[in-house]
Scaffold this active site. Structure first.
Site, PDB file in Angstrom:
ATOM      1  N   GLY A 132      -3.103  13.226  19.064  1.00  0.00           N
ATOM      2  CA  GLY A 132      -4.436  13.821  18.957  1.00  0.00           C
ATOM      3  C   GLY A 132      -5.335  13.417  20.149  1.00  0.00           C
ATOM      4  CB  ALA A 133      -7.894  12.037  21.065  1.00  0.00           C
ATOM      5  CG  MET A 134      -5.159   6.940  24.956  1.00  0.00           C
ATOM      6  SD  MET A 134      -4.503   5.811  23.620  1.00  0.00           S
ATOM      7  CE  MET A 134      -5.048   4.196  24.058  1.00  0.00           C
ATOM      8  CD  GLU A 135      -7.882   4.114  21.628  1.00  0.00           C
ATOM      9  OE1 GLU A 135      -7.235   5.162  21.383  1.00  0.00           O
ATOM     10  OE2 GLU A 135      -7.347   2.826  21.387  1.00  0.00           O
ATOM     11  CG  ASN A 136      -7.457   6.745  28.119  1.00  0.00           C
ATOM     12  OD1 ASN A 136      -6.390   5.914  27.892  1.00  0.00           O
ATOM     13  ND2 ASN A 136      -7.252   7.976  28.225  1.00  0.00           N
ATOM     14  CD  GLU A 173      -9.446   8.881  20.044  1.00  0.00           C
ATOM     15  OE1 GLU A 173      -9.172   7.838  20.778  1.00  0.00           O
ATOM     16  OE2 GLU A 173      -8.568   9.578  19.233  1.00  0.00           O
ATOM     17  CG  HIS A 177     -10.396   3.831  19.255  1.00  0.00           C
ATOM     18  ND1 HIS A 177     -10.014   2.745  18.780  1.00  0.00           N
ATOM     19  CD2 HIS A 177      -9.636   4.973  19.102  1.00  0.00           C
ATOM     20  CE1 HIS A 177      -8.932   3.118  17.642  1.00  0.00           C
ATOM     21  NE2 HIS A 177      -8.917   4.247  18.154  1.00  0.00           N
ATOM     22  CD  GLU A 189      -5.729   3.430  16.672  1.00  0.00           C
ATOM     23  OE1 GLU A 189      -6.342   4.223  16.209  1.00  0.00           O
ATOM     24  OE2 GLU A 189      -5.416   3.486  17.909  1.00  0.00           O
TER      25      GLU A 189
HETATM   26 ZN   LIG Z   1      -7.336   5.794  17.462  1.00  0.00          ZN
END
Ligand SMILES: [Zn+2]
Length: 854
Positions: free
Chosen positions: A274-278, A309, A312, A331
């Protein structure tokens, strides 16, 4: 330890002697637009200290070639130092500088630096995705979350491109048709959180500012990007609007200023998750840019991910788990904050907890009943374990348990705990105990036994009401019975429901109590009139499966759709689905409930999950002798509701899609074809591009779409989305040749990008084609180990999960799965886990079919 894996023991050992001071990473991706260029140059310089001078260590790197390795000015022979996954270095000094120069590969699997060329305009786009351990595909790293360091990236890219990373750029210099982007050093972050996004992306910019408690003003530049060819569909204002509400909300709750400067959100192609919290550079799957009309459930889902995100940035990025055992520390919290934030931040998605109760929890219940389930705090031996733990337990059960913790300890104690946690552990790493210590301080409660019950044991409890009444219909006793391997303390509400004057089922009484042990009496209910419906876990405070007494179940059969409250109704839907999955309600009874009441379901997200579940019930849980009739009933129901739905609304679109998924007879397929050709119309229904592909898929699966017709549709929609849909349609045709081609495209070559692997598998595995795909069960079990060894883990997981003969619900296939498991005790544990879970789905389907057999 085999090649690419990394064990917890190795990571602990490395962390015990090393402290990393800084990374400098230089990437040259000027070759990216040339499809013949397979690699890019990567040069990493790591400054680090060693507490035991003279010791040895290694850095992780997955690269086709290593050109040079230098330790403290001493050149090492790359051929000797590099084993294909690690660069080994000996004779460390107290202070070290290591430089590794390598040729790294552009990725087609979404792992590492992914390269995508847009069929619509020929433009090339890059982005990175690393979690849990793919930074090593792009630069040399100590690939574990607890060796944090500041990173300074320098990226050379084609002159017409823009480049983003976690930190803002400080300088851009042009030379020879390229531009070099120098980024500021980041805060100390984990390797898996670093990011680079590069290409001719379309950008929308905005700005957020707030005055902090000490009077200083925090300024956060915002941006949102997508591919240029998606720009006409990009509703950046909506995304940035949710972003600003979220930043307000989390600043208020967390009282810790956003620590990463700017906030970019890139919507990128062929994204695996879905997405990534960079930090400062979040990446999302670009399917969140809606090319066609979608229902409000899709907008809500996207806004939820935006807030997930963002949460995060604090839970995960500022404070990070030490190792993947405590993945839940980020998470579960982010998953909870997604729904909590949608409601609390004042977005227009105020039914987020309904969605959570009905959909998110279904994921948790399913995962938690596999034989492979695990406690929320897990035992993660190595990276393969880690990769599989991004699951329904770590996310949805964890978030459910945090919701229960808020009910148990109070919201104020919970958020005061979060504030102290960020203050105390900023830029550090934590474990369960670090969080519990703080929550005990703020709640004044002993959480050790709570944590032992909820975080350190696996499985879901079942709560069942036990009700007796006297001759006048007064309750003489109401109790809550608890089942499960571990009995837990549950803070729950019990709702009593009766018909009001309009015939709606409304709550007439609510009791909140602590359920402990096997039986808990609800004393306040005694003496009240027996209600039509007793709803345990009303308001969805705890995590459990709920059952009903006989009379309540009868009320649901005749009136589930009459429950007025959205959340209570969603809980009832969830409970009858669990009864079906548990072989306690025949699949045809569940289908009958959906056919009877889905037409009046107001919540669009709930309606869409009813569609998915009803289709699943017919395909997998119904007696095969009834399957054909069940399928016809669903298609008839879809057509009826489609014609009855309000023109132009979300419900109409949802029913149109459901018709496409269920169409089988000539009447339904004729309408599908008419809608495509424009010879049939449903008032208010716009047959836009995505709906067109759904309709083509229905025709393809029924054997009524020719290759030429499908090619014609692709020519009209020669886009990334169009290519995926076209591939799926081809694979969904009911011919041996189509199935063979899809299978071969995935298995016999590793050329296909992740998105087309997925499309082929989805098309291949149409449940109604079980006779055609039965031939592949044998080959599937034979090639599992080869796939696991040869493919990247992301692709291997898709093949193992997607090609499992799920539609072959019979004893022979179950025996085949059991045979493989018995014969491969030493196969990779992560591979065995995937097969065990699919095998368990199959066994469950067999039980459900037996329940449905009349
Ligand atoms: Zn996550």
């Amino acid at each position: 330890m085999p090649g690419k894996n990394l064990s917890r023991d190795e990571a602990q050992q490395r962390a015990s002697i090393l402290t990393v001071d800084a990374y400098r990473v230089r990437l040259d991706v000027t070759s990216a637009p040339d499809p013949a260029a397979a690699t890019f140059r990567s040069t990493t310089t790591i400054a680090f200290r060693c507490a035991e001078p003279g010791a040895s260590t290694f850095v992780d790197l997955l690269a086709p070639a290593v050109r040079a390795v230098t330790l403290n000015g001493r050149a090492l022979d790359p051929a000797a130092a590099y084993d294909g996954a690690r660069v080994h270095v000996d004779g460390l000094a107290a202070e070290n500088v290591l430089t590794v120069e390598a040729d790294c590969a552009y990725s087609r699997t979404g792992e590492g630096l992914h390269r995508f060329t847009d069929p619509a305009d020929g433009e090339t786009y890059l982005y990175t995705h690393y979690e849990p351990a793919d930074a090593r595909r792009v630069f040399a790293t100590f690939e574990q979350p607890d060796l944090k360091a500041p990173f300074t990236f320098t990226v050379s890219a084609p002159a017409a491109w823009d480049v983003w990373s976690n930190a803002p750029h400080q300088a851009v210099t042009a030379e020879d048709g390229a531009r070099t982007w120098e980024f500021a050093p980041t805060q100390p972050i984990s390797t898996y959180l670093t990011a680079v996004v590069a290409g001719p992306y379309h950008v929308a910019r905005d700005h957020y500012s707030r005055t902090l408690d000490d009077g200083t003003v925090l300024d956060i530049p915002l941006s949102a990007m997508c591919r240029r060819s998606l720009a006409p569909y990009f509703d950046a204002d909506e995304i940035l609007g949710v972003t600003k509400l979220g930043l307000d909300f989390f600043h208020e709750r967390f009282a810790y200023p956003y620590p990463f400067g700017k906030y970019d959100q890139a919507f990128v192609p062929e994204y695996n998750i879905g997405a990534m919290e960079n930090p400062g550079c979040v990446t999302f799957r670009e399917e969140f840019v809606f090319r066609s009309k979608v229902t409000d459930a899709a907008y809500e889902g996207r806004a939820n991910v935006v807030l997930h995100e963002m949460a995060h940035m604090w839970f995960g990025d500022l404070v990070t788990m030490r190792w993947w055992d405590d993945l839940w520390l980020k998470e579960s919290f982010a998953d909870f904050m997604g729904s909590y934030g949608l409601v609390g931040a004042g977005t227009r998605y105020q039914s987020a907890w309904v969605t959570f109760a009905n959909q998110r929890k279904a994921w948790a219940y399913r995962q938690d009943q596999f034989p492979t389930t695990h406690p929320i705090t897990a035992d993660i031996r190595d990276l393969e374990d880690a990769k599989l733990n991004f699951d329904g337990i770590t996310y949805a059960k964890g978030a459910s348990v945090l919701k229960q913790l808020v009910a148990y300890a109070g919201a104020e104690a919970f958020f005061e705990g979060a504030r102290r946690y960020f203050q105390r552990h900023a830029f550090g790493n934590t474990e369960l105990a670090d969080l519990l210590d703080i929550l005990e301080e703020t709640s004044g409660r002993d959480l050790e036994s709570w944590a032992a019950a909820w975080l350190q044991t696996a499985g879901v409890n079942t709560l069942t009401p036990q009700l007796t009444a006297d001759a006048e219909g007064r309750i003489t006793e109401l109790a809550v019975l608890q089942d499960g391997e571990v009995l837990r303390p549950h803070r729950i509400a019990v709702g009593l429901y009766d018909r009001d004057d309009d015939g709606a089922l409304v709550r007439t009484a609510r009791f909140e109590l602590d359920v402990t042990g096997a039986r808990t009496a609800v004393a306040e209910a005694v003496g009240l009139a027996r209600p039509a419906l007793v709803l345990l876990n009303d308001d969805d405070l705890t995590y459990c499966k709920i059952r009903f007494d006989e009379e309540s179940l009868e009320t649901l059969r005749t009136g589930l759709g009459d429950i007025k409250d959205d959340l209570a109704r969603a809980l009832a839907w969830s409970a009858v689905w669990n009864l079906t999955r548990d072989a306690l309600m025949p699949a045809r009874d569940y289908v009958a409930l959906v056919l009877r009441f889905a037409g009046q379901e107001a919540n669009i997200g709930v309606l869409q999950s009813l569609h998915t579940q009803a289709k699943g019930a017919v395909d997998l849980y119904a007696d095969p002798a009834w399957r054909g009739e069940g399928g016809r009933l669903l298609a008839d129901g879809a057509l009826h509701e489609l014609r009855a739905a309000a023109p132009g609304g979300d419900h109409q679109l949802a029913w149109a899609r459901f018709l496409a998924q269920t169409a089988n007879g000539s009447e339904h397929l004729g309408l599908v074809r008419g809608l495509l050709a424009g010879t049939a119309r449903i008032d208010g229904l716009e047959v836009d591009q995505e709906l067109r592909w759904s309709l083509w898929l229905a025709l393809a699966a029924a054997g009524q779409a020719g290759e030429e017709e499908l090619a014609g549709e692709l020519a009209a929609d020669n886009t990334a989305g169009g290519r995926r849909q076209h591939t799926q349609c081809l694979a969904a045709r009911p011919t041996p040749e189509a199935k063979a081609a899809a299978w071969s495209a995935v298995i016999d070559s590793d050329e296909l990008p992740n998105a087309l692997v997925e499309a082929n598998i989805a098309g291949f595995a149409v449940p109604g084609h079980r006779d055609l795909t039965a031939l592949y069960a044998g080959p599937y079990f034979k090639l599992l180990e080869r796939v696991w060894a040869e493919r990247t883990i992301e692709i291997a997981m898709r093949i193992v999960g997607g090609f499992f003969p799920q539609a072959q619900v019979d004893e022979a296939t179950l025996a085949e799965a059991d045979g493989w498991l018995a014969g491969h005790p030493d196969a990779a544990p992560a591979l065995r886990r995937l097969v065990l879970e699919r095998r368990d789905d199959l066994a469950r389907a067999l039980r459900a079919q037996a329940c449905d057999r009349v």
